[in-house]
Write a protein that holds these residues in place. Structure first.
Motif, PDB file in Angstrom:
ATOM      1  N   THR A  25      34.485  32.181  38.751  1.00 11.06           N
ATOM      2  CA  THR A  25      35.828  31.938  38.249  1.00 11.06           C
ATOM      3  C   THR A  25      36.817  32.251  39.362  1.00 11.06           C
ATOM      4  OG1 THR A  25      35.126  32.613  36.036  1.00 11.06           O
ATOM      5  CG2 THR A  25      37.495  32.547  36.463  1.00 11.06           C
ATOM      6  N   PRO A  26      37.686  31.320  39.698  1.00 13.44           N
ATOM      7  CA  PRO A  26      38.627  31.563  40.795  1.00 13.44           C
ATOM      8  C   PRO A  26      39.568  32.713  40.463  1.00 13.44           C
ATOM      9  CG  PRO A  26      39.248  29.598  39.567  1.00 13.44           C
ATOM     10  CD  PRO A  26      37.895  30.004  39.080  1.00 13.44           C
ATOM     11  N   PRO A  27      40.132  33.360  41.475  1.00 15.88           N
ATOM     12  CA  PRO A  27      41.069  34.468  41.224  1.00 15.88           C
ATOM     13  C   PRO A  27      42.212  33.995  40.329  1.00 15.88           C
ATOM     14  CG  PRO A  27      40.514  34.328  43.552  1.00 15.88           C
ATOM     15  CD  PRO A  27      39.956  33.096  42.906  1.00 15.88           C
ATOM     16  N   PRO A  28      42.730  34.865  39.480  1.00  8.10           N
ATOM     17  CA  PRO A  28      43.812  34.452  38.589  1.00  8.10           C
ATOM     18  C   PRO A  28      45.077  34.106  39.357  1.00  8.10           C
ATOM     19  CG  PRO A  28      43.503  36.826  38.488  1.00  8.10           C
ATOM     20  CD  PRO A  28      42.359  36.273  39.288  1.00  8.10           C
ATOM     21  N   VAL A  29      45.743  33.079  38.897  1.00  6.09           N
ATOM     22  CA  VAL A  29      47.038  32.682  39.440  1.00  6.09           C
ATOM     23  C   VAL A  29      48.078  32.970  38.363  1.00  6.09           C
ATOM     24  CG1 VAL A  29      48.439  30.756  40.284  1.00  6.09           C
ATOM     25  CG2 VAL A  29      45.998  30.909  40.883  1.00  6.09           C
ATOM     26  N   PHE A  30      49.187  33.562  38.760  1.00  7.83           N
ATOM     27  CA  PHE A  30      50.173  33.999  37.780  1.00  7.83           C
ATOM     28  C   PHE A  30      51.465  33.190  37.884  1.00  7.83           C
ATOM     29  CE2 PHE A  30      47.377  37.613  38.343  1.00  7.83           C
ATOM     30  CZ  PHE A  30      47.183  38.054  37.039  1.00  7.83           C
ATOM     31  N   GLU A  31      52.086  33.023  36.737  1.00  3.19           N
ATOM     32  CA  GLU A  31      53.423  32.460  36.639  1.00  3.19           C
ATOM     33  C   GLU A  31      54.275  33.444  35.841  1.00  3.19           C
ATOM     34  OE1 GLU A  31      53.026  28.786  34.575  1.00  3.19           O
ATOM     35  OE2 GLU A  31      52.048  29.678  32.829  1.00  3.19           O
ATOM     36  N   GLU A  32      55.551  33.151  35.711  1.00  4.41           N
ATOM     37  CA  GLU A  32      56.411  34.041  34.931  1.00  4.41           C
ATOM     38  C   GLU A  32      56.527  33.540  33.499  1.00  4.41           C
ATOM     39  OE1 GLU A  32      60.909  34.263  34.864  1.00  4.41           O
ATOM     40  OE2 GLU A  32      60.480  36.136  35.939  1.00  4.41           O
ATOM     41  N   SER A  54      65.233  40.572  26.322  1.00  3.43           N
ATOM     42  CA  SER A  54      64.847  39.837  27.520  1.00  3.43           C
ATOM     43  C   SER A  54      63.470  40.307  27.972  1.00  3.43           C
ATOM     44  CB  SER A  54      65.880  40.051  28.630  1.00  3.43           C
ATOM     45  OG  SER A  54      65.460  39.442  29.838  1.00  3.43           O
ATOM     46  N   ILE A  55      62.549  39.364  28.126  1.00  9.79           N
ATOM     47  CA  ILE A  55      61.192  39.672  28.567  1.00  9.79           C
ATOM     48  C   ILE A  55      60.844  38.742  29.730  1.00  9.79           C
ATOM     49  CG2 ILE A  55      58.754  39.741  27.930  1.00  9.79           C
ATOM     50  CD1 ILE A  55      59.652  40.193  25.023  1.00  9.79           C
ATOM     51  N   HIS A  56      60.575  39.313  30.896  1.00 12.02           N
ATOM     52  CA  HIS A  56      60.178  38.541  32.073  1.00 12.02           C
ATOM     53  C   HIS A  56      58.945  39.225  32.671  1.00 12.02           C
ATOM     54  CE1 HIS A  56      63.842  35.905  32.698  1.00 12.02           C
ATOM     55  NE2 HIS A  56      64.199  36.686  31.684  1.00 12.02           N
ATOM     56  N   ILE A  57      57.795  38.612  32.513  1.00 10.83           N
ATOM     57  CA  ILE A  57      56.537  39.280  32.853  1.00 10.83           C
ATOM     58  C   ILE A  57      55.561  38.299  33.509  1.00 10.83           C
ATOM     59  CG2 ILE A  57      56.666  41.065  31.058  1.00 10.83           C
ATOM     60  CD1 ILE A  57      55.008  39.235  29.269  1.00 10.83           C
ATOM     61  N   PRO A  58      54.585  38.819  34.260  1.00 15.13           N
ATOM     62  CA  PRO A  58      53.533  37.942  34.805  1.00 15.13           C
ATOM     63  C   PRO A  58      52.658  37.399  33.683  1.00 15.13           C
ATOM     64  CG  PRO A  58      53.612  40.061  35.958  1.00 15.13           C
ATOM     65  CD  PRO A  58      54.437  40.204  34.716  1.00 15.13           C
ATOM     66  N   TRP A  59      52.146  36.203  33.898  1.00 14.58           N
ATOM     67  CA  TRP A  59      51.293  35.548  32.893  1.00 14.58           C
ATOM     68  C   TRP A  59      50.240  34.740  33.628  1.00 14.58           C
ATOM     69  CZ3 TRP A  59      51.512  36.982  28.022  1.00 14.58           C
ATOM     70  CH2 TRP A  59      50.875  36.216  27.041  1.00 14.58           C
ATOM     71  N   ALA A  60      48.976  34.968  33.297  1.00 16.48           N
ATOM     72  CA  ALA A  60      47.887  34.269  33.978  1.00 16.48           C
ATOM     73  C   ALA A  60      47.820  32.809  33.553  1.00 16.48           C
ATOM     74  CB  ALA A  60      46.560  34.958  33.689  1.00 16.48           C
ATOM     75  N   LYS A  61      47.815  31.914  34.543  1.00 16.65           N
ATOM     76  CA  LYS A  61      47.710  30.483  34.282  1.00 16.65           C
ATOM     77  C   LYS A  61      46.244  30.092  34.053  1.00 16.65           C
ATOM     78  CE  LYS A  61      50.027  27.705  36.921  1.00 16.65           C
ATOM     79  NZ  LYS A  61      50.561  27.026  38.134  1.00 16.65           N
ATOM     80  N   ASN A  62      46.051  28.902  33.515  1.00 21.57           N
ATOM     81  CA  ASN A  62      44.724  28.318  33.287  1.00 21.57           C
ATOM     82  C   ASN A  62      43.988  29.055  32.168  1.00 21.57           C
ATOM     83  OD1 ASN A  62      45.250  26.568  35.462  1.00 21.57           O
ATOM     84  ND2 ASN A  62      44.412  28.072  36.903  1.00 21.57           N
TER      85      ASN A  62
END
Length: 254
Positions: A25-32, A54-62
């Protein structure tokens, strides 16, 4: 001819099986991930006195099991930060945000003479993203009336392969607790031969313990005790920073 075909198919099957097993599994890529909700009740943007969340946090894509685990832990962590009494079982951050606004508006309607805008914000960021560790920091600021608001800094440390959070025992050797206590005493002028609470702290059982929140920067480790954990609110957060190179002998994964 049939035997040749069978051998070829068998060979192709084995190659396919080995190739499939070798896939990682490729390393996780994050978006906001972000939510910004503002109540329309008694709101004057020019005066900046509107209730908001207000919530602004990292979120794993895919979408895969590992990333779902990461996002599940992040989501539950943020829910627990804002709904710290854990009275509700929210299914999502959207539901949490709507509930926060709804509760404010109900309070403003019931007690208009005490109406003060509520505020809640969580800002998250990635501190470390390596093959061995993903460390995230979350800063909370919340006010829902009363004498003062509340702020905290918390951390989540993930196993990048599984997406599960590490236990402290998986990060440090058992000797780290004694090492951290020695540094804590030195920084806060607590004599080594006196009880840990002798200068006003209130560790449970008068025995030093590591905090729940430990964060990993590239070159340092943060031990964070938030307000009320080992000292009064007036003391604010108590933080100990340890250069990573000085703690290497106690680290299990870095």
């Amino acid at each position: 001819m049939k035997n040749a075909v069978k051998k070829l198919l068998c060979t192709l099957f084995i190659i396919t099986l080995l190739t499939g097993c070798g896939k990682e599994t490729p390393p996780p890529v994050f978006e906001e991930f972000h939510i910004d909700e503002v109540s329309s009740v008694d709101c004057d943007p020019e005066e900046e006195n509107c209730a908001f969340i207000s919530i602004h946090i990292p979120w794993a894509k895919n979408d895969n099991d590992r990333n779902r685990n990461i996002n599940r832990h992040i989501e539950q962590h943020v829910i627990n930060l804002i709904d710290f009494q854990e009275e509700n079982d929210f299914g999502s951050l959207e539901a949490l945000s709507q509930n926060f606004i709804d509760n404010y508006e109900a309070s403003a309607k019931e007690f208009p003479e005490y109406n003060i805008p509520w505020e809640a914000s969580v800002a998250g960021r990635i501190l470390t993203n390596s093959p061995e560790l993903i460390s995230m920091e979350f800063k909370l600021a919340i006010f829902t009336g009363g004498a003062h608001g509340f702020t905290s800094t918390s951390y989540l440390n993930f196993n990048p392969e599984t997406g599960e959070t590490y236990e402290t025992s998986e990060l440090f050797t058992s000797e780290f607790n004694e090492y951290a206590e020695r540094l804590f005493r030195e920084k806060n002028d607590i004599p080594q031969d006196q009880p840990i609470n002798s200068t006003g702290y209130f560790f449970e059982g008068d025995s030093f313990s590591l905090p729940q929140n430990i964060g990993f920067y590239r070159n340092r480790i943060i031990l964070r005790y938030n307000a009320y954990e080992v000292a009064s609110y007036s003391e604010g957060g108590i933080q100990l920073e340890i250069p990573k190179e000085q703690a290497e002998e106690y680290l299990k994964i870095l």
